[in-house]
Design a protein around this motif. Structure first.
Motif, short mmCIF file in Angstrom:
data_model
loop_
_atom_site.label_atom_id
_atom_site.label_comp_id
_atom_site.label_asym_id
_atom_site.label_seq_id
_atom_site.Cartn_x
_atom_site.Cartn_y
_atom_site.Cartn_z
N PRO A 40 0.84 -1.20 0.00
CA PRO A 40 0.00 0.00 0.00
C PRO A 40 0.88 1.25 0.00
N PRO A 41 0.57 2.24 -0.84
CA PRO A 41 1.43 3.43 -0.94
C PRO A 41 1.73 4.08 0.41
N LYS A 42 0.72 4.10 1.29
CA LYS A 42 0.90 4.73 2.59
C LYS A 42 1.90 3.97 3.47
N ALA A 43 2.13 2.68 3.14
CA ALA A 43 3.02 1.85 3.97
C ALA A 43 4.49 2.07 3.66
N ARG A 44 4.79 2.63 2.52
CA ARG A 44 6.18 2.74 2.09
C ARG A 44 6.99 3.66 2.99
N GLY A 45 8.19 3.18 3.33
CA GLY A 45 9.08 3.96 4.18
C GLY A 45 8.77 3.86 5.66
N ARG A 46 7.82 3.02 6.03
CA ARG A 46 7.44 2.86 7.43
C ARG A 46 8.19 1.70 8.08
N ILE A 47 7.89 1.47 9.36
CA ILE A 47 8.34 0.27 10.08
C ILE A 47 7.33 -0.83 9.76
N LEU A 48 7.81 -2.01 9.46
CA LEU A 48 6.92 -3.14 9.18
C LEU A 48 6.80 -4.01 10.43
N LEU A 49 5.57 -4.21 10.90
CA LEU A 49 5.30 -5.11 12.03
C LEU A 49 4.56 -6.33 11.51
N HIS A 50 5.10 -7.51 11.79
CA HIS A 50 4.41 -8.75 11.42
C HIS A 50 3.89 -9.43 12.68
N THR A 66 1.19 3.21 19.81
CA THR A 66 2.31 4.13 20.00
C THR A 66 2.96 4.52 18.68
N LEU A 67 3.03 3.55 17.75
CA LEU A 67 3.76 3.76 16.50
C LEU A 67 2.85 3.92 15.28
N LYS A 68 1.55 4.15 15.49
CA LYS A 68 0.60 4.06 14.38
C LYS A 68 0.85 5.05 13.25
N ASP A 69 1.56 6.15 13.52
CA ASP A 69 1.85 7.11 12.46
C ASP A 69 3.09 6.74 11.65
N ARG A 85 -7.38 -4.20 10.78
CA ARG A 85 -8.09 -3.11 10.11
C ARG A 85 -9.24 -2.56 10.93
N LYS A 86 -9.83 -3.42 11.75
CA LYS A 86 -10.90 -2.94 12.63
C LYS A 86 -10.35 -2.06 13.74
N LEU A 87 -9.25 -2.50 14.34
CA LEU A 87 -8.66 -1.73 15.45
C LEU A 87 -7.93 -0.48 14.96
N PHE A 88 -7.26 -0.61 13.80
CA PHE A 88 -6.41 0.48 13.32
C PHE A 88 -6.68 0.75 11.83
N PRO A 89 -7.85 1.30 11.52
CA PRO A 89 -8.18 1.54 10.10
C PRO A 89 -7.23 2.52 9.42
N GLU A 90 -6.55 3.34 10.22
CA GLU A 90 -5.64 4.33 9.64
C GLU A 90 -4.25 3.77 9.35
N VAL A 91 -3.97 2.55 9.83
CA VAL A 91 -2.65 1.94 9.64
C VAL A 91 -2.70 1.02 8.42
N PRO A 92 -1.81 1.19 7.43
CA PRO A 92 -1.81 0.31 6.26
C PRO A 92 -1.48 -1.12 6.65
N SER A 93 -2.20 -2.08 6.04
CA SER A 93 -2.00 -3.48 6.42
C SER A 93 -2.33 -4.40 5.26
N ARG A 94 -1.77 -5.61 5.30
CA ARG A 94 -2.04 -6.66 4.32
C ARG A 94 -1.53 -7.99 4.88
N VAL A 95 -1.93 -9.12 4.26
CA VAL A 95 -1.35 -10.39 4.67
C VAL A 95 0.08 -10.45 4.13
N ILE A 96 0.94 -11.16 4.84
CA ILE A 96 2.33 -11.24 4.43
C ILE A 96 2.46 -12.09 3.17
N PRO A 97 3.29 -11.69 2.23
CA PRO A 97 3.47 -12.52 1.03
C PRO A 97 4.01 -13.90 1.39
#
Length: 390
Positions: A40-50, A66-69, A85-97
């Motif tokens: 997702p474009p908004k995810a680029r350059g962020r910290i990735l949490l799995h 704490t890190l949602k931005d 997505r329910k808890l953090f609709p503003e945080v970009p997310s997807r299933v891991i490849p």
């Protein structure tokens, strides 16, 4: 051997529909999404949490808040993704490849992630190799390594050592840290269990009339409400005057309490003296209501198949806490806090003893709370270790 691993991953693709059918407990695994390296474009350059699935997302909630931005989330299951997505609709997310090297390399390249956080011990070899080649720091947070996992990984140590030597293991305990060192992690540090990262809420209003001892059964499941009712009448027969508060895990279930002796949280915040059972049929108040009880009983632990629920919310209010024997999902928390594990057949006598002896209640509450205080700053330790403390 790395390429043999990837060949096996590739060959597993046709059987993914079968995997999906067998994974109901953890949720579905979407093949279409797993074969995509889209970021997702908004995810680029962020910290990735799995975080693998629903339970892991719930545990990571304080860290994500704490890190949602500056964070993006991947999960292993569709159920986990829905929860994120329910808890953090503003945080970009997807299933891991799928952990197939060309996919993971493309995914991380597209994402330009600053660092990768992996909750507990989800060791994906292609992901780790891709991160190492792209110089992306990897941190295992609240890391744990069971004895079974440790023995399995030891067999492949020559193979996985070069991949783990780029990762930092932030362990739940010294036992986990020792295993991580033996497996070859670049750095290990004990930070504690993220399940202890609980922010105590403000007290919500509640007035209980009469001089009564309050038992709060939190997050109960079918079969436990019957146990609560039976225990209540046993305590009454022994000359005690308890108020039993029941907070069912699923508030729409019918609770087997006598209507004439029961009132509901949605109806009133004042409990009259003639009320025996107060049912919490509201959402989001349980952690505050623990403040009013004399003893907290954590549900999901007296019936099989649930695994218990988090006792930290009650411990934070400095309350004596007891759980049942079935606490598989929170065994480490229960052991760390030194919470008594009680058989269902023992609950009546245990509560009678605690309610009749103020000193014993206070001693148990003090011991549990002291152990909680030793662990509660785990979030701050993790943020400092990953270089994200403000």
């Amino acid at each position: 051997m790395f390429w043999l691993y990837n060949l096996l991953i590739l060959l597993s693709i046709p059987v993914f529909p079968l995997i999906k059918l067998k994974s109901k407990k953890r949720g579905n695994v979407s093949l279409k999404n797993r074969l995509s390296s889209f970021v997702p474009p908004k995810a680029r350059g962020r910290i990735l949490l799995h975080a693998a699935s629903i339970g892991e997302i719930n545990t990571c909630k304080p860290l994500i808040e704490t890190l949602k931005d500056r964070i993006a989330i991947t999960t292993f299951t569709d159920y986990g993704l829905s929860r994120a997505r329910k808890l953090f609709p503003e945080v970009p997310s997807r299933v891991i490849p799928l952990d197939f090297y060309p996919l993971t390399k493309s995914f991380l390249k597209r994402g330009r992630f600053r660092k990768i956080l992996i909750f507990e011990t989800e060791i994906w070899l292609s992901l780790l190799r891709s991160a190492k080649e792209l110089n992306i720091p990897v941190y295992f947070i609240s890391g744990k390594i069971s004895e079974k996992t440790f023995k399995r990984l030891q067999k492949f140590k020559p193979f996985i050592f070069p991949l783990l030597s780029n990762a930092v293991f932030l362990a739940k305990s010294e036992t986990d840290a020792i295993k991580a060192r033996q497996l070859g992690f670049k750095e290990t540090r004990v930070v504690g269990n993220l399940k202890f990262a609980f922010t105590q809420p403000e007290k919500v209003p509640l007035t209980v009339k009469g001089n009564r001892k309050i038992i709060l059964w939190g997050s109960t499941h079918e079969g436990e409400e019957e146990l609560a009712v039976k225990t209540h009448y046993y305590l009454k027969s022994k000359g005690l005057n308890p108020l039993t508060i029941i907070a069912p895990r699923h508030i729409n279930r019918k609770i087997p309490t006598p209507p004439s002796q029961t009132t509901f949280r949605s109806q009133t915040k004042v409990v009259e003296e003639n009320v025996e059972f107060y049912v919490i049929n509201t959402i989001g108040e349980l952690s505050s209501l623990y403040a009013y009880c004399d003893v907290a009983v954590i549900g999901g632990s007296f019936v099989k198949g649930i695994g218990g629920h988090n006792p930290v919310e009650a411990a934070a209010w400095k309350k004596p806490v007891i759980v049942g024997k079935h606490v598989e999902s929170f065994e480490d928390v229960v052991e760390t806090l030194q919470i008594p594990k009680i058989e269902a057949s023992q609950i009546s006598e245990t509560l009678k003893k605690l309610l009749s002896n103020e000193a014993e209640r206070e001693n148990l509450a003090e011991k549990i709370h002291k152990n909680y205080l030793k662990q509660k700053n785990v979030l701050e330790k993790i943020l400092k270790a990953i270089g994200e403390s403000d």
